[in-house]
Scaffold this motif. Sequence first.
Motif, PDB file in Angstrom:
ATOM      1  N   LEU A   1     -47.264  44.909   5.459  1.00 39.30           N
ATOM      2  CA  LEU A   1     -47.651  45.688   4.135  1.00 39.30           C
ATOM      3  C   LEU A   1     -48.469  44.562   3.406  1.00 39.30           C
ATOM      4  O   LEU A   1     -47.671  43.501   3.200  1.00 39.30           O
ATOM      5  N   VAL A   2     -49.726  44.725   2.793  1.00 38.46           N
ATOM      6  CA  VAL A   2     -50.197  43.496   2.118  1.00 38.46           C
ATOM      7  C   VAL A   2     -50.160  43.978   0.466  1.00 38.46           C
ATOM      8  O   VAL A   2     -49.949  45.040   0.176  1.00 38.46           O
ATOM      9  N   TRP A   3     -49.944  42.789  -0.340  1.00 42.01           N
ATOM     10  CA  TRP A   3     -49.707  43.096  -1.613  1.00 42.01           C
ATOM     11  C   TRP A   3     -50.765  43.981  -2.551  1.00 42.01           C
ATOM     12  O   TRP A   3     -50.285  44.720  -3.404  1.00 42.01           O
ATOM     13  N   TRP A   4     -51.927  43.947  -2.195  1.00 41.87           N
ATOM     14  CA  TRP A   4     -53.001  44.850  -2.895  1.00 41.87           C
ATOM     15  C   TRP A   4     -52.963  46.034  -2.562  1.00 41.87           C
ATOM     16  O   TRP A   4     -53.149  47.035  -3.418  1.00 41.87           O
ATOM     17  N   ASP A   5     -52.293  46.550  -1.675  1.00 36.11           N
ATOM     18  CA  ASP A   5     -52.018  47.894  -1.032  1.00 36.11           C
ATOM     19  C   ASP A   5     -50.869  48.322  -2.078  1.00 36.11           C
ATOM     20  O   ASP A   5     -50.780  49.675  -2.380  1.00 36.11           O
ATOM     21  N   VAL A   6     -49.916  47.451  -2.230  1.00 31.75           N
ATOM     22  CA  VAL A   6     -48.831  47.891  -3.266  1.00 31.75           C
ATOM     23  C   VAL A   6     -49.205  48.018  -4.384  1.00 31.75           C
ATOM     24  O   VAL A   6     -49.169  48.990  -5.032  1.00 31.75           O
ATOM     25  N   ALA A   7     -50.267  47.278  -5.176  1.00 28.46           N
ATOM     26  CA  ALA A   7     -50.869  47.454  -6.221  1.00 28.46           C
ATOM     27  C   ALA A   7     -51.625  48.814  -6.520  1.00 28.46           C
ATOM     28  O   ALA A   7     -51.758  49.297  -7.313  1.00 28.46           O
ATOM     29  N   LEU A   8     -52.636  49.097  -5.243  1.00 24.80           N
ATOM     30  CA  LEU A   8     -53.178  50.012  -5.299  1.00 24.80           C
ATOM     31  C   LEU A   8     -52.474  51.439  -5.326  1.00 24.80           C
ATOM     32  O   LEU A   8     -52.757  52.356  -5.889  1.00 24.80           O
ATOM     33  N   ALA A   9     -51.161  51.302  -4.565  1.00 25.48           N
ATOM     34  CA  ALA A   9     -50.452  52.499  -4.462  1.00 25.48           C
ATOM     35  C   ALA A   9     -49.793  52.861  -5.935  1.00 25.48           C
ATOM     36  O   ALA A   9     -49.880  54.069  -6.186  1.00 25.48           O
ATOM     37  N   LEU A  10     -49.459  51.664  -6.717  1.00 22.59           N
ATOM     38  CA  LEU A  10     -48.912  51.856  -8.037  1.00 22.59           C
ATOM     39  C   LEU A  10     -50.041  52.537  -8.987  1.00 22.59           C
ATOM     40  O   LEU A  10     -49.618  53.246  -9.707  1.00 22.59           O
ATOM     41  N   ALA A  11     -51.077  51.928  -8.516  1.00 22.72           N
ATOM     42  CA  ALA A  11     -52.215  52.293  -9.698  1.00 22.72           C
ATOM     43  C   ALA A  11     -52.672  53.645  -9.285  1.00 22.72           C
ATOM     44  O   ALA A  11     -53.124  54.715 -10.304  1.00 22.72           O
ATOM     45  N   ALA A  12     -52.686  54.165  -8.008  1.00 20.91           N
ATOM     46  CA  ALA A  12     -52.867  55.616  -7.698  1.00 20.91           C
ATOM     47  C   ALA A  12     -51.900  56.512  -8.273  1.00 20.91           C
ATOM     48  O   ALA A  12     -52.272  57.400  -8.675  1.00 20.91           O
TER      49      ALA A  12
END
Length: 662
Positions: free
Chosen positions: A100-111
Motif C-alpha cells: 500500500l502506498v502513502w498517497w492511496d492512504v491519503a486519498l482513502a482518508l479524503a474520500a
Amino acid sequence: MAELRGGATAAGSGSDAAEERIDIDEVLARYDRESAYRRLRGPVGAAVALLAIAFSVFQLYTAAFGVFDARIQRAVHLAFGMALVYLLYPARRSGDRTRLVWWDVALALAAAASSLYLVVFYQEIVLRAAMPTRVDIVVALAALVLVLEATRRVVGWPIVIIGMGFIAYALAGRHLPGFFAHRGFSLTQVASHLYFTTEGIFGIPLGVSSTFIFLFILFGAFLEKTGIGRFFIDLANAVAGWASGGPAKVAVITSALEGTISGSSVANTVGSGSFTIPMMKRLGYRPEFAAAVEAAASTGGQIMPPVMGAAAFLMAEFTGIPYIEVAKSAAVPALLYFTGIFIAVHYEAKRLGLRGLPRKDLPGFWSVLASRGHLFLPLVGIIWLLLEGSTPMKAAFYGIVLAIGASMVHPSTRMSWRDFVAALEQGAKGALGVVMATAAAGIIIGVVTLTGLGLKLASGLVELARGNLLLTMLSTMVTSLILGMGVPTTANYVITSTIAAPALLRLGVPLLAAHMFVFYFGVVADITPPVALAAYAGSGIAGSNPMRTGVIATRLAVGAFLVPYIFVMSPVLLLQDVHLLQVLQMTFTSLAGMFAVAVALGGFMRTHLTVVERVMLLAGGVMMIDPGLVTDLIGVGLMAAVVARQWLATRGYGSRSVAAAR
C-alpha cells in the motif's frame, strides 16, 4: 468463490493444486476488475481487513435495528466503500498489488471525509438548504472527483467517461443544438445538486446498495463459507454427471444454482468453470464449446430467482414493484434460458457421441442431500420471508442468520469463528464494485433529473423509430449491449432504465416488461462479442479462442435474446394477470419451443438437420415461446413434422441412413 476454487483443485495434489489456484486468481484479476485488488499482509493487511469487517458490521447493525436517515445511511455506506477502494485497488491495474502506498492512504482518508462531511454537518446543511457555502461547494467538487476516480479503479473507465459526459452536458446545455439544448447550469449548481440532494450521488441506486444489495452479497459470502459451492457441484454431478456429456450438464446445473448466491458473471464463470471446464475438455468437448457453456450458464445467474443480480433489486425500487414479484416474473424466462443451454449441451454430446462419467466415480444423490441438504434452508427461508411480505433487507438479514444456523447442523459444514470473520471481510470486498457503480450511476440520474434529458431521449428514440415498437426495442437492445461492453450490469440497467425504458413505456409496454427488457440485455452483454468478459474468462481457463467462445456462448444463450421480445409483446410470459391453467400451458409450450430453437441452432437431433428443418424448427420454436393458442398450434405442427422426418430418416425410410447420421 474461495470454496468453489478449493473444490476445483481437490482432485489435484501438492504443487499442481497450488498452481491451479494461482492460475484461477490470475484469470479473475485479468477479466474481473473487482477481483484485481491488493493482497495485503501484516499489520497493514489486518487494518484494512478490520475496516472491511466494520463495514459489514455497520450494515448488519442497521438491518437489525433500523436504518438511519437516508442521506446519513448512504453517506456512511459510501465512506466505507470509497475508503476501501483506495486502500485495496492501485491507481493502475498493473500496479503492485502486494503493498500500500502513502498517497492511496491519503486519498482513502479524503474520500471518507468528503462523504462523512454530510453526516458531521448534517443539521447545518439542512438549515442552509439551497444556500451552500464555499466550503460546501469545495467538498462537493472533491467528492465528485473522488467518486469518479474510485469508480475507475474498481469498475473501469467506461462508466466514468459516461458520468463525465453527463456532467459536461449539464454545464454546456445552452451551447448545444436541437432538442439537446437546455438553459445550462453552473459548476456550483451541478455540484450542489449531485452532492447535497438525494437525486445525485446519494440517490436511489446508492440507497438500494446501502440497504439490501450489500446484505445479499454478504449473504452469499456466508453461504460460500458453509461449503455450498462444493455442495452444488456434488449435487449436479449426482443428478447429471452420468448422462451424455455429463460434465457440461453439471456446469449448467451448478451455475444455475450458484446464480442464487452470486450476481457476478465473471466470478461465477471462473469459480465453477475451474472445475467443470477441464472435465468437459477431458470428456471430448472442444475448448471453445466448454468455455462457452460455462460462460453462458454463469451469466444466467443474474436472472435466476430467488436471488438475482443487483440490478433486479434496483428494478424493484425504480418501479415500485415488490422484489418478490420481480423474482416471480423472472421465473419462466430464467427456466427457458437454462433449458435452452441444457438442450444445446445434450445434443452436442449426442452429435459427438460423448458419454457421461461412470456412476461409481460420482457421489450418490441421497447421500449428498443427507449430508448437506440443510444448506438449502437459508434459500428456502429467504423465499418464504419474501412471500410473507418481509422487506428484502430483512429477508437478507435473516437469511444470513439462517446460513450461520444451518452450517451448525453438520460438522462438515460448520463455520468456525475464522470463517465467520472471513465472510464479513469478503462480503464487504465483494460489494465494492456495486457501491461505486451505484454512486457513479447516481451522477447520471442526477444530471437527467436536473436537465430533463430522460424525457428528451425517450421522445427522440420513439421519433427515430417512427413510433414502431419493434424498431424501438431493437435500438434499446443495441444500446444495452454497447453499454454492457464496459459498464457493469447494475450501472447499465440504471442508464437504460432512465433513458431507454421510458421510450418503451410511451409505446404502451407494461412497466415491468419494459424494465425487464433492458435488464436482460444488460446481463447478456457479458457474453456478447466483441467484449464478452464472461466468455473471455472462460476461454482463459479453457485455453480457447475468446472470440469464438463468445460467439458460441451467444448461440447457447439465444433464449435471453428471444424471450425479452416475446414478453414485451405478451407479458403473460412474466406471469402478469394469468391463472394456473394459462401458466401450465404457457410453461409447457414455451419449454417445447426453447427445445426446438436450441436444436435448430445446434443443427442436430437424431441426425444432422437440413437447412429446411432448422428453419422450420426455429420458426416453430419462436411461435411456441409466444404464449398464444394459434402460434402454439402452428409451432407444434412445424416441430412435429421435423421430429417425424428425423425419426423416419434414422429408421432408413428417408434419404439419410443411420450410417449417415453417424
